[in-house]
Design a protein around this motif. Structure first.
Motif, short mmCIF file in Angstrom:
data_model
loop_
_atom_site.label_atom_id
_atom_site.label_comp_id
_atom_site.label_asym_id
_atom_site.label_seq_id
_atom_site.Cartn_x
_atom_site.Cartn_y
_atom_site.Cartn_z
N VAL A 7 0.83 -1.21 0.00
CA VAL A 7 0.00 0.00 0.00
C VAL A 7 0.87 1.26 0.00
O VAL A 7 0.63 2.21 -0.75
CB VAL A 7 -0.95 0.01 1.21
N LEU A 8 1.91 1.25 0.85
CA LEU A 8 2.79 2.41 0.93
C LEU A 8 3.92 2.38 -0.10
O LEU A 8 4.58 3.40 -0.32
CB LEU A 8 3.39 2.51 2.33
N GLY A 9 4.13 1.20 -0.69
CA GLY A 9 5.19 1.09 -1.67
C GLY A 9 6.58 1.07 -1.06
O GLY A 9 7.52 1.66 -1.59
N VAL A 10 6.73 0.38 0.10
CA VAL A 10 8.03 0.28 0.76
C VAL A 10 8.39 -1.18 0.96
O VAL A 10 7.54 -2.06 0.98
CB VAL A 10 8.03 1.00 2.13
N HIS A 11 9.68 -1.42 1.12
CA HIS A 11 10.19 -2.77 1.39
C HIS A 11 9.86 -3.15 2.83
O HIS A 11 9.85 -2.28 3.71
CB HIS A 11 11.71 -2.79 1.16
N PRO A 12 9.61 -4.44 3.12
CA PRO A 12 9.31 -4.85 4.50
C PRO A 12 10.39 -4.52 5.52
O PRO A 12 10.11 -4.46 6.71
CB PRO A 12 9.13 -6.37 4.37
N GLU A 13 11.63 -4.29 5.08
CA GLU A 13 12.69 -3.92 6.01
C GLU A 13 12.95 -2.42 6.03
O GLU A 13 13.93 -1.96 6.61
CB GLU A 13 13.98 -4.66 5.66
N ALA A 14 12.07 -1.65 5.41
CA ALA A 14 12.27 -0.20 5.33
C ALA A 14 12.29 0.42 6.72
O ALA A 14 11.49 0.05 7.58
CB ALA A 14 11.16 0.44 4.50
N PRO A 15 13.21 1.35 6.98
CA PRO A 15 13.25 2.03 8.29
C PRO A 15 12.05 2.94 8.48
O PRO A 15 11.31 3.26 7.52
CB PRO A 15 14.56 2.82 8.24
N SER A 16 11.84 3.40 9.70
CA SER A 16 10.68 4.22 10.04
C SER A 16 10.62 5.49 9.19
O SER A 16 9.53 5.92 8.78
CB SER A 16 10.71 4.58 11.52
N GLN A 17 11.77 6.11 8.93
CA GLN A 17 11.77 7.35 8.16
C GLN A 17 11.29 7.11 6.74
O GLN A 17 10.58 7.95 6.16
CB GLN A 17 13.19 7.95 8.14
N ALA A 18 11.64 5.96 6.15
CA ALA A 18 11.19 5.64 4.80
C ALA A 18 9.68 5.42 4.78
O ALA A 18 8.99 5.79 3.82
CB ALA A 18 11.92 4.41 4.27
N VAL A 19 9.15 4.81 5.84
CA VAL A 19 7.70 4.61 5.95
C VAL A 19 6.99 5.97 6.00
O VAL A 19 5.99 6.20 5.31
CB VAL A 19 7.36 3.77 7.20
N LYS A 20 7.53 6.87 6.80
CA LYS A 20 6.93 8.21 6.92
C LYS A 20 6.97 8.96 5.59
O LYS A 20 5.99 9.57 5.17
CB LYS A 20 7.66 9.01 7.99
N SER A 21 8.11 8.90 4.90
CA SER A 21 8.25 9.60 3.63
C SER A 21 7.29 9.04 2.58
O SER A 21 6.67 9.80 1.82
CB SER A 21 9.70 9.49 3.12
N ALA A 22 7.18 7.70 2.54
CA ALA A 22 6.27 7.07 1.58
C ALA A 22 4.82 7.46 1.86
O ALA A 22 4.04 7.71 0.93
CB ALA A 22 6.44 5.56 1.63
N PHE A 23 4.45 7.51 3.14
CA PHE A 23 3.09 7.91 3.49
C PHE A 23 2.79 9.33 3.02
O PHE A 23 1.73 9.60 2.44
CB PHE A 23 2.88 7.80 5.00
N ARG A 24 3.71 10.25 3.27
CA ARG A 24 3.48 11.64 2.86
C ARG A 24 3.33 11.76 1.35
O ARG A 24 2.48 12.51 0.85
CB ARG A 24 4.65 12.50 3.36
N LYS A 25 4.16 11.02 0.62
CA LYS A 25 4.10 11.06 -0.84
C LYS A 25 2.77 10.53 -1.35
O LYS A 25 2.13 11.13 -2.21
CB LYS A 25 5.25 10.24 -1.42
N GLN A 26 2.34 9.40 -0.78
CA GLN A 26 1.07 8.81 -1.20
C GLN A 26 -0.12 9.67 -0.76
O GLN A 26 -1.12 9.79 -1.48
CB GLN A 26 0.94 7.40 -0.61
N ALA A 27 -0.01 10.28 0.41
CA ALA A 27 -1.11 11.10 0.92
C ALA A 27 -1.36 12.30 0.02
O ALA A 27 -2.51 12.71 -0.21
CB ALA A 27 -0.80 11.56 2.34
N LYS A 28 -0.30 12.90 -0.49
CA LYS A 28 -0.47 14.04 -1.41
C LYS A 28 -1.22 13.63 -2.67
O LYS A 28 -1.97 14.42 -3.25
CB LYS A 28 0.90 14.61 -1.78
N LYS A 29 -1.04 12.38 -3.06
CA LYS A 29 -1.67 11.90 -4.30
C LYS A 29 -3.15 11.57 -4.09
O LYS A 29 -3.98 11.79 -4.96
CB LYS A 29 -0.94 10.65 -4.79
N HIS A 30 -3.50 11.06 -2.89
CA HIS A 30 -4.85 10.53 -2.67
C HIS A 30 -5.73 11.36 -1.74
O HIS A 30 -6.89 11.01 -1.54
CB HIS A 30 -4.75 9.11 -2.10
N HIS A 31 -5.20 12.41 -1.13
CA HIS A 31 -6.00 13.15 -0.15
C HIS A 31 -7.27 13.69 -0.79
O HIS A 31 -7.22 14.37 -1.83
CB HIS A 31 -5.18 14.29 0.44
N PRO A 32 -8.45 13.42 -0.21
CA PRO A 32 -9.73 13.87 -0.80
C PRO A 32 -9.82 15.38 -1.00
O PRO A 32 -10.42 15.84 -1.97
CB PRO A 32 -10.77 13.39 0.22
#
Length: 275
Positions: A7-32
């Motif tokens: 869903v976030l487009g990250v690897h299962p071993e991705a660090p917390s910062q990568a998870v946060k960055s991926a979320f922000r990128k995806q949120a900009k694309k999908h925010h209603p």
């Protein structure tokens, strides 16, 4: 079951910062709210964007929290094991003298929330002869995950010495070659809490001092080492071993000068200000 890593487009071993960055990128694309400002948006597409945003939030809520993420990872592995199509547990249980099968059975039982059975298998396997170590039969990371879960179960059952031994070994392995990564802070916290708050209930003071010295040698962090030394000084003062207490306090002060409680212990030990 949604794969939140996909869903976030990250690897299962991705660090917390990568998870946060991926979320922000995806949120900009999908925010209603952003979708609503685009021309030719239909009600259906806005609802789809809203659903996508909710899914992103769910993914981020799980993957940004170390404890929840670890539990979610175990769920993913459990689902993968269940897709085997045959009674894998029965197959492994039929090989009680094969250490590799028993190591895999420990992992299987942990993934399926059969903690009592996992511990029984783990302890029985240690009687097979030689040193039974999960990392001899499993991938290193899988073995570390399994032994962390076993350490937790030992701690929950107040078998503190066994939990301590496993946590200590896992920390040594992590320091040699990282596996836990984003989760290591949780492992270190559990070890610190176990040692400082629970181990005194089951050890005499001399044994407790030995464990504190072992913990300092692990070198988890300067602050952790300073906390172990502070506790060591407390025990020495209680035993009227002033010189040993002073040595521990000075070392703790070098590592973490502003650590809470050091000043009061220095006064008890008779250390002059600035000494």
């Amino acid at each position: 079951m949604e794969n939140y890593y996909e869903v976030l487009g990250v690897h299962p071993e991705a660090p917390s910062q990568a998870v946060k960055s991926a979320f922000r990128k995806q949120a900009k694309k999908h925010h209603p709210d952003l979708s609503a400002g685009r021309p030719n948006e239909t009600g259906a597409s806005l609802r789809a964007a809203d659903a996508a945003m909710r899914l992103l939030l769910d993914a981020y809520r799980i993957l940004s929290d170390p404890e929840r993420r670890r539990a979610y990872d175990r769920s993913l592995r459990r689902r993968a094991a269940e897709e085997g199509g045959f009674d894998y547990r029965k197959f492994l249980k039929a090989r009680p003298d094969d250490p590799e099968s028993q190591a895999k059975l420990v992992v299987y039982d942990l993934l399926h929330e059969l903690e009592d059975e996992a511990i029984e298998v783990y302890e029985r396997a240690k009687t097979l002869g030689g040193e039974f170590r999960l990392e001899r039969w499993l991938e290193r990371g899988e073995a570390m995950d399994a032994e962390y879960c076993i350490a937790e179960e030992y701690e929950n059952r107040e078998r503190y010495l066994k939990a301590y031994t496993l946590y200590k070994r896992l920390i040594q392995m992590e320091m040699e070659k990282p596996w836990f990564r984003y989760f290591f802070d949780v492992v270190a916290l559990r070890f610190r809490t176990l040692l400082l708050l629970k181990m005194p209930k089951v050890l005499d003071e001399e044994d407790f001092i030995d464990r504190l010295e072992e913990a300092v040698e692990l070198g988890i962090s300067r602050r952790d080492s300073a906390q172990f030394l502070r506790k060591k000084a407390e025990v020495h003062l209680r035993r009227h071993e002033t010189e040993a207490a002073i040595a521990a306090l000075r070392w703790a002060g070098e590592l973490e000068p502003r650590l809470a409680g050091l000043t009061a212990l220095r006064r008890r030990a008779g250390i002059q200000a600035g000494a």
